[in-house]
Write a protein that holds these residues in place. Sequence first.
Motif, PDB file in Angstrom:
ATOM      1  N   PRO A  40       0.811  -1.218   0.000  1.00 12.06           N
ATOM      2  CA  PRO A  40       0.000   0.000   0.000  1.00 12.06           C
ATOM      3  C   PRO A  40       0.844   1.268   0.000  1.00 12.06           C
ATOM      4  CG  PRO A  40      -0.023  -1.028   2.173  1.00 12.06           C
ATOM      5  CD  PRO A  40       0.657  -1.993   1.252  1.00 12.06           C
ATOM      6  N   VAL A  41       0.473   2.192  -0.875  1.00  9.92           N
ATOM      7  CA  VAL A  41       1.139   3.495  -0.974  1.00  9.92           C
ATOM      8  C   VAL A  41       0.065   4.579  -0.919  1.00  9.92           C
ATOM      9  CG1 VAL A  41       2.609   4.995  -2.394  1.00  9.92           C
ATOM     10  CG2 VAL A  41       2.986   2.516  -2.389  1.00  9.92           C
ATOM     11  N   VAL A  42       0.358   5.662  -0.214  1.00  9.99           N
ATOM     12  CA  VAL A  42      -0.588   6.780  -0.090  1.00  9.99           C
ATOM     13  C   VAL A  42       0.081   8.060  -0.575  1.00  9.99           C
ATOM     14  CG1 VAL A  42      -1.970   8.171   1.497  1.00  9.99           C
ATOM     15  CG2 VAL A  42      -1.758   5.701   1.870  1.00  9.99           C
ATOM     16  N   ALA A  43      -0.549   8.711  -1.546  1.00 12.99           N
ATOM     17  CA  ALA A  43      -0.033   9.982  -2.065  1.00 12.99           C
ATOM     18  C   ALA A  43      -0.419  11.132  -1.137  1.00 12.99           C
ATOM     19  CB  ALA A  43      -0.570  10.231  -3.465  1.00 12.99           C
ATOM     20  N   LEU A  44       0.440  12.152  -1.104  1.00  9.83           N
ATOM     21  CA  LEU A  44       0.194  13.355  -0.302  1.00  9.83           C
ATOM     22  C   LEU A  44       0.501  14.583  -1.151  1.00  9.83           C
ATOM     23  CD1 LEU A  44       2.056  12.089   2.887  1.00  9.83           C
ATOM     24  CD2 LEU A  44      -0.419  12.387   2.696  1.00  9.83           C
ATOM     25  N   GLU A  45      -0.270  15.618  -0.959  1.00  9.39           N
ATOM     26  CA  GLU A  45      -0.054  16.849  -1.725  1.00  9.39           C
ATOM     27  C   GLU A  45       1.045  17.701  -1.092  1.00  9.39           C
ATOM     28  OE1 GLU A  45      -2.195  20.442  -0.872  1.00  9.39           O
ATOM     29  OE2 GLU A  45      -3.935  19.254  -0.259  1.00  9.39           O
ATOM     30  N   SER A  46       1.498  18.715  -1.817  1.00 10.24           N
ATOM     31  CA  SER A  46       2.528  19.599  -1.274  1.00 10.24           C
ATOM     32  C   SER A  46       2.091  21.057  -1.152  1.00 10.24           C
ATOM     33  CB  SER A  46       3.803  19.512  -2.119  1.00 10.24           C
ATOM     34  OG  SER A  46       3.519  19.607  -3.504  1.00 10.24           O
ATOM     35  N   THR A  47       0.926  21.415  -1.701  1.00 10.77           N
ATOM     36  CA  THR A  47       0.455  22.795  -1.545  1.00 10.77           C
ATOM     37  C   THR A  47       0.207  23.132  -0.082  1.00 10.77           C
ATOM     38  OG1 THR A  47      -0.496  22.979  -3.754  1.00 10.77           O
ATOM     39  CG2 THR A  47      -1.420  24.406  -2.084  1.00 10.77           C
TER      40      THR A  47
ATOM     41  N   ASP B 146      13.977  17.853   0.363  1.00  9.59           N
ATOM     42  CA  ASP B 146      12.929  18.327  -0.541  1.00  9.59           C
ATOM     43  C   ASP B 146      11.815  19.019   0.240  1.00  9.59           C
ATOM     44  OD1 ASP B 146      14.174  17.280  -2.821  1.00  9.59           O
ATOM     45  OD2 ASP B 146      13.132  15.362  -2.655  1.00  9.59           O
ATOM     46  N   LEU B 147      11.400  18.415   1.359  1.00 11.16           N
ATOM     47  CA  LEU B 147      10.342  18.997   2.185  1.00 11.16           C
ATOM     48  C   LEU B 147      10.767  20.365   2.719  1.00 11.16           C
ATOM     49  CD1 LEU B 147       9.090  15.941   4.297  1.00 11.16           C
ATOM     50  CD2 LEU B 147       7.856  17.112   2.464  1.00 11.16           C
ATOM     51  N   GLU B 148      12.000  20.450   3.172  1.00 10.91           N
ATOM     52  CA  GLU B 148      12.507  21.718   3.703  1.00 10.91           C
ATOM     53  C   GLU B 148      12.536  22.785   2.612  1.00 10.91           C
ATOM     54  OE1 GLU B 148      13.951  23.892   7.045  1.00 10.91           O
ATOM     55  OE2 GLU B 148      13.178  21.846   6.947  1.00 10.91           O
ATOM     56  N   ARG B 149      12.940  22.366   1.435  1.00 13.51           N
ATOM     57  CA  ARG B 149      12.996  23.306   0.306  1.00 13.51           C
ATOM     58  C   ARG B 149      11.604  23.839  -0.042  1.00 13.51           C
ATOM     59  NH1 ARG B 149      14.935  21.623  -5.786  1.00 13.51           N
ATOM     60  NH2 ARG B 149      14.686  23.688  -6.740  1.00 13.51           N
ATOM     61  N   LEU B 150      10.639  22.949  -0.100  1.00  9.73           N
ATOM     62  CA  LEU B 150       9.267  23.362  -0.395  1.00  9.73           C
ATOM     63  C   LEU B 150       8.731  24.322   0.657  1.00  9.73           C
ATOM     64  CD1 LEU B 150       7.341  20.162  -1.543  1.00  9.73           C
ATOM     65  CD2 LEU B 150       7.342  22.358  -2.728  1.00  9.73           C
ATOM     66  N   ALA B 151       9.090  24.059   1.902  1.00  8.47           N
ATOM     67  CA  ALA B 151       8.542  24.827   3.020  1.00  8.47           C
ATOM     68  C   ALA B 151       9.165  26.205   3.163  1.00  8.47           C
ATOM     69  CB  ALA B 151       8.730  24.041   4.313  1.00  8.47           C
ATOM     70  N   THR B 152      10.371  26.386   2.637  1.00  6.45           N
ATOM     71  CA  THR B 152      11.103  27.623   2.916  1.00  6.45           C
ATOM     72  C   THR B 152      11.415  28.479   1.683  1.00  6.45           C
ATOM     73  OG1 THR B 152      13.198  26.400   2.813  1.00  6.45           O
ATOM     74  CG2 THR B 152      12.185  26.650   4.976  1.00  6.45           C
ATOM     75  N   GLU B 153      11.476  27.887   0.505  1.00  6.69           N
ATOM     76  CA  GLU B 153      11.831  28.686  -0.683  1.00  6.69           C
ATOM     77  C   GLU B 153      10.734  29.685  -1.021  1.00  6.69           C
ATOM     78  OE1 GLU B 153      13.216  27.242  -4.398  1.00  6.69           O
ATOM     79  OE2 GLU B 153      14.759  25.979  -3.499  1.00  6.69           O
ATOM     80  N   LYS B 154      11.166  30.819  -1.531  1.00  6.13           N
ATOM     81  CA  LYS B 154      10.209  31.814  -2.010  1.00  6.13           C
ATOM     82  C   LYS B 154       9.795  31.465  -3.444  1.00  6.13           C
ATOM     83  CE  LYS B 154      12.025  35.599   0.826  1.00  6.13           C
ATOM     84  NZ  LYS B 154      12.625  36.957   0.821  1.00  6.13           N
ATOM     85  N   ASP B 155       8.630  31.954  -3.831  1.00  9.75           N
ATOM     86  CA  ASP B 155       8.136  31.796  -5.204  1.00  9.75           C
ATOM     87  C   ASP B 155       7.929  30.337  -5.602  1.00  9.75           C
ATOM     88  OD1 ASP B 155       8.263  34.588  -5.550  1.00  9.75           O
ATOM     89  OD2 ASP B 155      10.388  34.457  -6.050  1.00  9.75           O
TER      90      ASP B 155
END
Length: 304
Positions: free
Chosen positions: A20-27, A74-83
């Motif tokens: 089993p695999v569960v997808a998660l969004e990043s927005t 990757d998570l840190e980058r999504l959470a902190t990068e601008k734009d």
Amino acid sequence: MKQYLDIAPEVAQALAEGKPVVALESTIISHGMPYPQNVEMAQTVEAIIREEGAVPATIAIMDGKYKIGLSAADLERLATEKDVAKVSRRDLALILAQKKIGATTVATTMIGAHLAGIPYFVTGGIGGVHRGYEETMDVSADLEELAQTPVTVICAGAKSILDLPRTLEYLETKGIPVLGYQTDVLPAFYTSKSLYKLNSRVESVEEIAQMDKVSHELGLSAGSLVVNPIPTEHELDAAYIDEIIAQAVVEAEKAGITGKDMTPFLLGKIVELTGGESLKANIQLVYNNAKVGARIAKAYSELN
């Protein structure tokens, strides 16, 4: 198509072995919550899914790739990068071509999950028909994606900043099953109940998995929606949050906020007006959805 997919080794192995695999969004990470709560929430959701016996696959657009499964960096980058771009279906090809960083909405997370072969996706709440639809014709692309992409979405209902009865009607028109998980009425995101009765109620994750198996065997092209109420101990008072939402909508109108900027503005304003209580509720409902989503994915894998 494979040149645009970057599936994490753990996710690829689980899919190959039928686990089993569960997808998660990043927005929700880049646009839905402030730092550092967004990273803490993302890591906790992934941990909950693992505890329930499934593999998490957070999805985002990075460096010209549809990334299916993100590293801590990757998570840190999504959470902190601008734009960081908020990527829906209309933006997908352009953001990939420009090799920009983008967070996936419900719609683009569904697309990525389907391309990778992941049948389940957990989120907080879906988009829907916006208030004032008769003037703006503003309908979230999430609903159109549900009508054409066979992924089951587990959520706490549509976001309560939306027009809930029109959203339900739109889902019905598009032939999208809406299953109330141990509830007869549509959850309203911050609250476990609303005034709007559902056509279908299910009591167990096994029922949902069995329905999905039949749907896939029939080759039905639409997804389905499992609405899972926020636990009552974490919900907000309905009259209180309705008043807060009305105030936030007025402020959005005064500021001229429209389109895809509306939802993040309203959610941020509601956090401000509730003194952070809405953020706490949002986090708890996502955790609850992760538990249920992982259990459904596990039941489905056992059927297959």
